[in-house]
Motif scaffolding. Structure first.
Motif, short mmCIF file in Angstrom:
data_model
loop_
_atom_site.label_atom_id
_atom_site.label_comp_id
_atom_site.label_asym_id
_atom_site.label_seq_id
_atom_site.Cartn_x
_atom_site.Cartn_y
_atom_site.Cartn_z
N ASN A 63 33.65 43.79 9.22
CA ASN A 63 33.46 45.15 8.74
C ASN A 63 34.77 45.94 8.87
OD1 ASN A 63 33.25 46.71 11.52
ND2 ASN A 63 32.03 44.84 11.71
N SER A 64 34.73 47.19 8.49
CA SER A 64 35.93 48.02 8.50
C SER A 64 35.59 49.38 9.10
CB SER A 64 36.45 48.20 7.06
OG SER A 64 37.57 49.04 7.02
N LEU A 65 36.45 49.84 10.01
CA LEU A 65 36.28 51.17 10.61
C LEU A 65 37.62 51.91 10.56
CD1 LEU A 65 33.99 50.34 13.68
CD2 LEU A 65 33.34 51.59 11.60
N PRO A 66 38.05 52.31 9.38
CA PRO A 66 39.33 53.01 9.26
C PRO A 66 39.30 54.38 9.91
CG PRO A 66 38.15 53.05 7.17
CD PRO A 66 37.36 52.16 8.08
N GLU A 67 40.47 54.85 10.32
CA GLU A 67 40.51 56.15 11.00
C GLU A 67 40.02 57.27 10.09
OE1 GLU A 67 43.37 59.28 13.32
OE2 GLU A 67 43.43 58.87 11.18
N HIS A 68 40.38 57.22 8.81
CA HIS A 68 39.98 58.33 7.93
C HIS A 68 38.45 58.42 7.83
CE1 HIS A 68 38.87 55.73 4.50
NE2 HIS A 68 39.99 55.07 4.70
N ILE A 97 41.02 47.46 11.17
CA ILE A 97 41.42 48.76 11.70
C ILE A 97 42.68 49.26 11.00
CG2 ILE A 97 40.33 48.47 13.95
CD1 ILE A 97 43.00 47.52 15.07
N GLY A 98 42.91 50.57 11.11
CA GLY A 98 44.08 51.20 10.50
C GLY A 98 43.68 52.34 9.57
N PHE A 99 44.50 52.59 8.55
CA PHE A 99 44.19 53.51 7.46
C PHE A 99 43.92 54.93 7.95
CE2 PHE A 99 43.09 49.19 6.31
CZ PHE A 99 43.78 49.02 5.12
N PRO A 100 45.00 55.70 8.15
CA PRO A 100 44.88 57.02 8.78
C PRO A 100 44.24 58.06 7.87
CG PRO A 100 47.12 56.67 8.00
CD PRO A 100 46.39 55.36 7.83
N SER A 101 43.72 59.09 8.51
CA SER A 101 43.35 60.30 7.77
C SER A 101 44.63 60.95 7.25
CB SER A 101 42.62 61.27 8.70
OG SER A 101 43.48 61.70 9.75
N GLU A 102 44.49 61.77 6.23
CA GLU A 102 45.68 62.39 5.64
C GLU A 102 46.44 63.23 6.66
OE1 GLU A 102 47.31 61.99 2.71
OE2 GLU A 102 45.93 60.30 2.56
N ASP A 103 45.73 63.85 7.59
CA ASP A 103 46.37 64.68 8.60
C ASP A 103 47.25 63.85 9.54
OD1 ASP A 103 45.20 66.93 7.61
OD2 ASP A 103 43.64 67.07 9.14
N HIS A 104 46.95 62.56 9.68
CA HIS A 104 47.66 61.71 10.62
C HIS A 104 48.57 60.69 9.94
CE1 HIS A 104 44.24 62.53 13.76
NE2 HIS A 104 45.10 63.53 13.65
N ARG A 105 48.75 60.85 8.64
CA ARG A 105 49.54 59.87 7.88
C ARG A 105 51.01 60.26 7.87
NH1 ARG A 105 48.32 58.59 1.51
NH2 ARG A 105 50.13 57.22 1.10
N PHE A 119 50.53 55.39 9.98
CA PHE A 119 50.32 56.58 10.79
C PHE A 119 51.65 57.26 11.11
CE2 PHE A 119 46.49 54.28 11.36
CZ PHE A 119 45.51 55.14 11.83
N ALA A 120 51.62 58.57 11.22
CA ALA A 120 52.75 59.32 11.76
C ALA A 120 52.79 59.11 13.28
CB ALA A 120 52.60 60.80 11.44
N ASN A 121 53.95 59.35 13.86
CA ASN A 121 54.11 59.40 15.32
C ASN A 121 53.85 58.06 16.01
OD1 ASN A 121 54.43 62.08 14.72
ND2 ASN A 121 52.83 62.85 16.06
N MET A 122 54.02 56.97 15.31
CA MET A 122 53.75 55.67 15.94
C MET A 122 54.75 55.31 17.03
SD MET A 122 52.25 53.06 13.10
CE MET A 122 53.84 52.82 12.33
N TYR A 123 55.94 55.91 16.94
CA TYR A 123 56.95 55.60 17.95
C TYR A 123 56.94 56.58 19.11
CZ TYR A 123 58.75 51.81 15.12
OH TYR A 123 58.87 50.63 14.42
N ASN A 140 50.31 60.32 19.78
CA ASN A 140 50.34 59.03 19.09
C ASN A 140 48.97 58.81 18.45
OD1 ASN A 140 50.31 56.20 18.44
ND2 ASN A 140 52.01 55.90 19.86
N TYR A 141 48.86 59.21 17.18
CA TYR A 141 47.54 59.26 16.53
C TYR A 141 46.86 57.90 16.48
CZ TYR A 141 49.52 63.67 14.84
OH TYR A 141 50.11 64.91 14.74
N TYR A 142 47.64 56.86 16.23
CA TYR A 142 47.04 55.52 16.14
C TYR A 142 46.48 55.08 17.49
CZ TYR A 142 46.59 50.54 14.98
OH TYR A 142 46.11 49.27 14.77
N ALA A 143 47.19 55.38 18.56
CA ALA A 143 46.71 55.03 19.90
C ALA A 143 45.42 55.78 20.24
CB ALA A 143 47.78 55.33 20.94
N VAL A 144 45.35 57.05 19.87
CA VAL A 144 44.15 57.85 20.15
C VAL A 144 42.96 57.30 19.37
CG1 VAL A 144 43.11 60.13 19.92
CG2 VAL A 144 45.47 59.91 20.72
#
Length: 243
Positions: A63-68, A97-105, A119-123, A140-144
């Motif tokens: 299945n898929s559970l993207p962030e957006h 997993i993956g695929f950010p919301s527009e706010d976090h891209r 994702f933005a802020n990955m580093y 770190n949006y991806y970590a959250v």
């Protein structure tokens, strides 16, 4: 707090890879099948004795559970589905997993005219020692996203697939043989040449964050690359890896 830090994973896949000793499962791809619900698709796939449905022998889902999706509908949106599937005897699901919301891209164009899919802020640092109430760094949006996702579904998901087809290519360079200077064996993929629209190093960073966060929350989980179509992309991951 120190309790957060004590739980933080301190090893990598170079140090240990726990064998998966269960039977191999053909994780069936879920899609949208109106008017059937996810629970009803589970009944058809796995069988449901209470409904006298034999099923077709499916034991797990891919299945898929993207962030957006989770940011829009809430992180518990699939809880009831997973619990129902568990009641049917299904387990050890794989989730993309993956695929950010527009706010976090990431709004950077590493290829002119093409916004990064990542994702933005990955580093940003992955961890912040418990500031703001969680061990992960809220910047770190991806970590959250992963921290929330895995805490919600760790009883059901065994395998986390980092992105779907991350190396889907728009360029013939992906298929060129080793030795050709334009091939991905010799030159790292150009962000314009594949679907992420970002440097391959950013995908490697995704893998690093995924491993640290997922393994900290659920040490028994497995972290997988997305399905790769090009061996040269895997070679580029490995030769550029941060281990």
């Amino acid at each position: 707090s120190s309790s957060f830090l004590l739980a933080q994973v301190s090893y990598t896949a170079n140090d240990q890879v726990t064998p998966y000793n269960q039977a191999f499962r053909y994780g069936s791809n879920l899609s949208n099948y109106p008017p059937w619900t996810n629970a009803e698709v589970g009944n058809i796939a796995a069988g449901n004795d209470a409904l006298n449905l034999q099923g077709i022998g499916v034991q797990s889902f891919r299945n898929s559970l993207p962030e957006h999706f989770l940011e829009t509908w809430g992180y518990d949106i699939r809880q009831a589905d997973f619990e129902h599937w568990e009641g049917l005897g299904m387990d050890d699901h794989l989730t993309i997993i993956g695929f950010p919301s527009e706010d976090h891209r990431d709004d950077t164009q590493y290829c002119t005219g093409v916004q990064s899919e990542l994702f933005a802020n990955m580093y940003e640092p992955i961890w912040d020692g418990g500031a703001n109430g969680t061990p992960v760094n809220e910047d770190n949006y991806y970590a959250v996203y992963l921290y929330q996702l895995v805490n919600q579904y760790k009883d059901f998901i065994k395998f986390y697939e980092v992105w779907n087809e991350p190396d889907f290519s728009f360029s013939g360079n992906a298929w060129l043989p080793p030795g050709n200077p334009n091939s991905w064996w010799e030159s790292d993929p150009n962000p314009c040449d594949f679907s992420l629209g970002a440097p391959i190093y950013h995908y490697i960073r995704l893998l690093r964050i995924s491993y640290e966060v997922i393994k900290t929350v659920d040490p028994d989980a497995y972290i997988c690359t997305g399905g790769l179509g090009n061996p040269a992309f895997l070679d580029a991951i490995l030769r550029n890896t941060d281990e």
